[in-house]
Enzyme design. Structure first.
Site, PDB file in Angstrom:
ATOM      1  N   GLY A  46       0.842  -1.209   0.000  1.00  0.00           N
ATOM      2  CA  GLY A  46       0.000   0.000   0.000  1.00  0.00           C
ATOM      3  C   GLY A  46       0.866   1.244   0.000  1.00  0.00           C
ATOM      4  N   HIS A  47       1.833   1.287   0.920  1.00  0.00           N
ATOM      5  CA  HIS A  47       2.758   2.421   0.958  1.00  0.00           C
ATOM      6  C   HIS A  47       3.530   2.522  -0.363  1.00  0.00           C
ATOM      7  CE1 HIS A  47       2.708   1.272   5.394  1.00  0.00           C
ATOM      8  NE2 HIS A  47       2.355   2.542   5.447  1.00  0.00           N
ATOM      9  N   GLN A 158      -6.208   6.322   0.047  1.00  0.00           N
ATOM     10  CA  GLN A 158      -7.659   6.332   0.301  1.00  0.00           C
ATOM     11  C   GLN A 158      -8.013   5.410   1.469  1.00  0.00           C
ATOM     12  OE1 GLN A 158     -10.059   8.131  -0.824  1.00  0.00           O
ATOM     13  NE2 GLN A 158     -11.807   6.953  -0.021  1.00  0.00           N
ATOM     14  N   ASP A 160      -7.067   5.575   4.386  1.00  0.00           N
ATOM     15  CA  ASP A 160      -7.395   6.439   5.513  1.00  0.00           C
ATOM     16  C   ASP A 160      -8.262   7.591   4.997  1.00  0.00           C
ATOM     17  OD1 ASP A 160      -5.569   5.411   7.900  1.00  0.00           O
ATOM     18  OD2 ASP A 160      -4.425   5.262   6.057  1.00  0.00           O
ATOM     19  N   ARG A 197      -0.796  -2.634  10.699  1.00  0.00           N
ATOM     20  CA  ARG A 197      -1.329  -3.282  11.913  1.00  0.00           C
ATOM     21  C   ARG A 197      -1.767  -4.722  11.657  1.00  0.00           C
ATOM     22  NH1 ARG A 197      -3.128   2.286  13.227  1.00  0.00           N
ATOM     23  NH2 ARG A 197      -2.070   2.823  15.161  1.00  0.00           N
TER      24      ARG A 197
HETATM   25  P1  AMP Z   1       0.701   4.920   7.628  1.00  0.00           P
HETATM   26  O1  AMP Z   1       2.110   4.444   7.581  1.00  0.00           O
HETATM   27  O2  AMP Z   1      -0.271   3.898   8.118  1.00  0.00           O
HETATM   28  O3  AMP Z   1       0.571   6.260   8.309  1.00  0.00           O
HETATM   29  O4  AMP Z   1       0.275   5.172   6.131  1.00  0.00           O
HETATM   30  C1  AMP Z   1       1.005   6.051   5.299  1.00  0.00           C
HETATM   31  C2  AMP Z   1       0.222   6.299   4.042  1.00  0.00           C
HETATM   32  O5  AMP Z   1       0.013   5.066   3.355  1.00  0.00           O
HETATM   33  C3  AMP Z   1      -1.178   6.888   4.317  1.00  0.00           C
HETATM   34  O6  AMP Z   1      -1.458   7.893   3.361  1.00  0.00           O
HETATM   35  C4  AMP Z   1      -2.061   5.690   4.157  1.00  0.00           C
HETATM   36  O7  AMP Z   1      -3.381   6.019   3.765  1.00  0.00           O
HETATM   37  C5  AMP Z   1      -1.354   4.931   3.051  1.00  0.00           C
HETATM   38  N1  AMP Z   1      -1.759   3.525   3.068  1.00  0.00           N
HETATM   39  C6  AMP Z   1      -1.705   2.661   4.122  1.00  0.00           C
HETATM   40  N2  AMP Z   1      -2.234   1.454   3.773  1.00  0.00           N
HETATM   41  C7  AMP Z   1      -2.624   1.574   2.485  1.00  0.00           C
HETATM   42  C8  AMP Z   1      -3.266   0.683   1.561  1.00  0.00           C
HETATM   43  N3  AMP Z   1      -3.598  -0.559   1.898  1.00  0.00           N
HETATM   44  N4  AMP Z   1      -3.531   1.142   0.316  1.00  0.00           N
HETATM   45  C9  AMP Z   1      -3.197   2.411  -0.038  1.00  0.00           C
HETATM   46  N5  AMP Z   1      -2.611   3.301   0.788  1.00  0.00           N
HETATM   47  C10 AMP Z   1      -2.330   2.888   2.032  1.00  0.00           C
END
Ligand code: AMP
Length: 299
Positions: A46-47, A158, A160, A197
């Site tokens: 995702g990232h 998306q 979040d 998570r």
């Molecule tokens: P985080 O490390 O959880 O703060 O996420 C960093 C970025 O990655 C945020 O903009 C999230 O929305 C995005 N993100 C996390 N998981 C996904 C996913 N499964 N698909 C797309 N973007 C994601």
């Protein structure tokens, strides 16, 4: 031995805010377009999809890795949040990111700092209601990162959806000179939205966690069949969650994409958002329903 040319092509990790700002200023001065991807690390596909999009739209890509203590509540998982810097760094190198910005907590929050960025009202909806103070922590850290990095473009997932709406509002309210780019949700093969998570889940819980996606698919099916009454769609989604005893629902809501306020019908499009605990792990997911009653997963 690596020669100088290869070394230049290598990604750099920066931990000082002042140094990051100096680099960013130089990038902008040379007329290059700077794309920024904020993350908390423990990177997954995702990232990396955000990084790839940033790579395709920017000359220089900066990825921040910072587990932001200010967005975790006192009983939340800040101390046990996964930290996998070596692996993250290798993944980002492979995606041809140019810089990792990885400050220590003390670098981001000097002792005695008392300033916050709060986007009122909208920050209290969806996750903001269940996690008081969460979005204030997010908007404060993202503002600081925007000030330090001065990106032309910033890439968010998306996944979040509430965060996206709040950041967009903050950028508009406070005249941040940055364009927000939103990337679709990346899912596991069975539909579970990828999340840092997910590593908390036992194999059994991992199977149970699919119920979030299933509840959204039920809503999508009904919407595809022409149902546009939000209350009926919510009831159907909640029923699916209720069929999995291991899941404890936090919220199931249908709201306006930008306002996060509940809507009565989906005729003009809406965001369907769910949050539920599986064991002690809180998971979120969403779909966007487009106005005609059809739905688009992760879009
Ligand atoms: P985080 O490390 O959880 O703060 O996420 C960093 C970025 O990655 C945020 O903009 C999230 O929305 C995005 N993100 C996390 N998981 C996904 C996913 N499964 N698909 C797309 N973007 C994601």
């Amino acid at each position: 031995m690596l020669n100088a040319k290869v070394l230049n092509a290598l990604m750099r990790t920066i931990s000082s805010a002042a140094e990051m700002t100096a680099v960013s200023r130089e990038v902008r001065r040379s007329g290059k377009r700077l794309g920024f991807v904020p993350t908390m690390g423990a990177l997954h596909q995702g990232h990396l999809s955000l990084v790839r999009t940033a790579r395709s739209q920017s000359d220089i890509v900066v990825v921040s890795i910072f587990v932001n203590p200010k967005q975790f509540g006192p009983t939340e998982d800040f101390s046990r949040y996964p930290r996998t810097f070596e692996q993250d760094s290798a993944l980002l190198q492979a995606e041809k990111a140019d810089y990792i910005f990885a400050p220590l907590v003390e670098e981001m929050y000097a002792p005695g700092a008392t300033s916050w960025v709060t986007v009122e009202e909208i920050s209290e909806r969806l996750d903001g209601r269940s996690r008081p103070g969460h979005f204030r922590g997010v908007t404060t850290v993202v503002s600081k990162l925007f000030n330090i990095i001065q990106p032309d473009l910033a890439f968010f997932g998306q996944k979040d959806a509430a965060q996206v709406a709040i950041i967009r509002k903050m950028v508009s309210d406070l005249n941040f000179d940055v364009r927000i780019v939103v990337c679709p949700i990346v899912r596991e093969q069975d539909g579970l939205a990828m999340s840092s998570r997910n590593v908390y889940l036992t194999p059994e819980q991992r199977k149970q966690a699919i119920v979030l996606y299933r509840s959204l698919m039920r809503v999508q099916t009904l919407a595809d069949q022409g149902e546009s009454d939000a209350a009926k769609l919510i009831a159907a989604g909640k029923q699916v969650i209720g069929e999995q005893p291991a899941a404890r629902l936090d919220y199931f809501e249908i709201v306006g994409n930008n306002t996060l306020e509940p809507v009565n019908d989906i005729a003009r499009g809406a965001l369907v958002a769910v949050a539920a605990y599986v064991g002690s792990t809180r998971l979120i997911d969403n779909i966007v329903l487009i106005g005609t009653g059809r739905a688009r997963v992760g879009g």
